[in-house]
Design a protein around this motif. Structure first.
Motif, PDB file in Angstrom:
ATOM      1  N   UNK A 164       2.691   1.749  13.427  1.00 23.57           N
ATOM      2  CA  UNK A 164       1.959   2.037  12.184  1.00 23.57           C
ATOM      3  C   UNK A 164       1.759   0.821  11.293  1.00 23.57           C
ATOM      4  N   UNK A 165       2.609  -0.212  11.465  1.00 24.16           N
ATOM      5  CA  UNK A 165       2.479  -1.385  10.589  1.00 24.16           C
ATOM      6  C   UNK A 165       1.461  -2.402  11.108  1.00 24.16           C
ATOM      7  N   UNK A 166       0.812  -2.102  12.227  1.00 25.27           N
ATOM      8  CA  UNK A 166      -0.112  -3.083  12.808  1.00 25.27           C
ATOM      9  C   UNK A 166      -1.497  -3.049  12.166  1.00 25.27           C
ATOM     10  N   UNK A 167      -1.672  -2.208  11.135  1.00 29.03           N
ATOM     11  CA  UNK A 167      -2.974  -2.157  10.447  1.00 29.03           C
ATOM     12  C   UNK A 167      -2.807  -2.271   8.934  1.00 29.03           C
ATOM     13  N   UNK A 168      -1.651  -2.739   8.482  1.00 30.14           N
ATOM     14  CA  UNK A 168      -1.400  -2.781   7.030  1.00 30.14           C
ATOM     15  C   UNK A 168      -2.362  -3.731   6.311  1.00 30.14           C
ATOM     16  N   UNK A 169      -2.625  -4.887   6.939  1.00 30.90           N
ATOM     17  CA  UNK A 169      -3.521  -5.852   6.285  1.00 30.90           C
ATOM     18  C   UNK A 169      -4.937  -5.275   6.193  1.00 30.90           C
ATOM     19  N   UNK A 170      -5.330  -4.572   7.236  1.00 30.10           N
ATOM     20  CA  UNK A 170      -6.668  -3.950   7.232  1.00 30.10           C
ATOM     21  C   UNK A 170      -6.769  -2.910   6.113  1.00 30.10           C
ATOM     22  N   UNK A 171      -5.746  -2.083   5.982  1.00 29.14           N
ATOM     23  CA  UNK A 171      -5.749  -1.052   4.932  1.00 29.14           C
ATOM     24  C   UNK A 171      -5.881  -1.714   3.555  1.00 29.14           C
ATOM     25  N   UNK A 172      -5.124  -2.797   3.345  1.00 35.76           N
ATOM     26  CA  UNK A 172      -5.142  -3.473   2.037  1.00 35.76           C
ATOM     27  C   UNK A 172      -6.459  -4.215   1.795  1.00 35.76           C
ATOM     28  N   UNK A 173      -7.199  -4.506   2.880  1.00 34.91           N
ATOM     29  CA  UNK A 173      -8.427  -5.305   2.743  1.00 34.91           C
ATOM     30  C   UNK A 173      -9.590  -4.519   2.135  1.00 34.91           C
ATOM     31  N   UNK A 174      -9.499  -3.198   2.157  1.00 40.88           N
ATOM     32  CA  UNK A 174     -10.608  -2.385   1.644  1.00 40.88           C
ATOM     33  C   UNK A 174     -11.750  -2.228   2.638  1.00 40.88           C
TER      34      UNK A 174
END
Ligand code: NAP
Length: 323
Positions: A164-174
């Protein structure tokens, strides 16, 4: 059917959605199209307005069935673009342009539009993702063009199994409207970082595999044997099945007059978290649709959720294809 908002899309979608892998007729053994169509229609009649599919679910077969069953209906259909390099799961050592080159994104969108028999895809998801691809401009421009031309309305990714943590940057990027993630009584890891971040950035959360591929329905026994062509013969290989059955036995103490089955417990568990927009159980029969749609609008008490934390189980049964 109780509805929730799908992140910043603002769409009102049913708490119980429809998982369309099984009806694709590959990976799940014998599957009868007439029964699948009846299940899809039963879902619509029960108020399910969110449907998840992918091109790889039978080379468009699942998409075709959804297109037929939902023709003329205002259903929200989400499909997925497979990685061109066939890299499952996404490997951070690869480049985004190997998995999702712009022309591939466009061609796959056109292919899925035909299979679905629709003018527009409500939600297109990359079938795999790694944050290592965030800086690449090619996929971003392709997705923007598809949105601008009206071919897709929203964009998301399906997160690698148990990462689940492999998309955290994408989520934060908007840059995404939604993420799709494994979340169930065994894999509770998304509650730690992913869910709070999705709430902060108004990213919709689509919960997949709520039953751990059937384990958390409570209907498997140590004697269960999967038919030829059912991938679960691999998933529950060796002592995976026996260990699962033992774990599920320990969950039966949570059943009572409000929650009578393990399947019901499993669905209500996922719906007890505010970050979750919808949960998409796989269900090839109208009987399972009827049982599962009853879980909508129901949450588990905080005390039960606290006690269920101890039943989390860190493992990856997909290992044989993820390795
Ligand atoms: N990488 C990805 O993006 C990815 C990967 C996996 C799944 N998904 C999506 O997530 C969806 C859900 O995951 P899944 O289908 O793999 O697994 P799942 O939802 O955890 O489990 C599906 C299994 O549970 C059975 N079932 C459903 N309701 C039941 C009930 N009330 N009682 C007893 N058994 C019941 C189904 O039987 P029947 O089918 O016979 O009704 C099927 O065998 C998929 O369909 C797909 O849309 C996405």
């Amino acid at each position: 059917m109780k509805k929730r908002k799908l992140g910043k899309t603002g769409w009102s979608i049913s708490e119980i959605g429809y998982g369309g892998w099984g009806i694709g007729r590959t990976w799940w053994g014998a599957t009868d199209d007439r029964e699948s169509l009846a299940a899809l229609r039963a879902a619509w009649d029960a108020g399910v307005n969110f449907y998840d599919t992918a091109y790889v679910y039978g080379d468009g077969h699942s998409e075709e069935l959804m297109g037929r069953a939902l023709k003329g209906k205002k259903a929200v259909i989400a499909t997925k673009i497979p990685p061109k390099n066939q890299g499952w799961p996404a490997d951070p050592a690869t480049q985004a342009r190997e998995a999702f080159p712009p022309e591939w994104i466009t061609a796959c969108t056109e292919r899925s539009l035909k299979k679905l028999d629709r003018e527009v895809i409500d939600l297109t998801q990359f079938h795999v993702w790694t944050d290592a691809w965030l800086a690449d401009d090619g996929w971003k421009e392709a997705v923007s063009r598809l949105k601008a031309s009206g071919k897709i309305r929203a964009f998301g990714v399906s997160i690698n199994d148990h990462q689940p943590d492999s998309a955290l940057k994408l989520v934060a990027s908007g840059l995404v409207d939604t993420v799709q993630v494994i979340f169930n009584i065994f894999d509770q890891a998304p509650t730690e970082k992913l869910f709070p971040l999705c709430r902060k950035h108004k990213v919709g959360v689509i919960v997949r595999v709520p039953f751990d591929e059937g384990g958390l329905t409570g209907t498997l026994t140590k004697e269960t044997r999967f038919e030829k062509g059912d991938f679960r013969a691999q998933y529950f290989r060796g002592d995976n099945l026996a260990k699962t059955v033992d774990r599920v036995e320990n969950l039966k103490k949570f059943l009572g007059k409000d929650t009578r089955t393990v399947a019901d417990l499993a669905l209500k568990f996922t719906l007890s978290f505010d970050a979750v927009s919808t949960v998409i159980p796989g269900m090839r029969s109208a009987r399972h649709v009827a049982a599962n749609t009853k879980a909508a609008g129901r949450r588990l008490p905080a005390k039960t959720l606290g006690a269920l934390k101890k039943h989390a189980w860190d493992r990856n049964f997909y290992g044989w294809w993820d390795d």
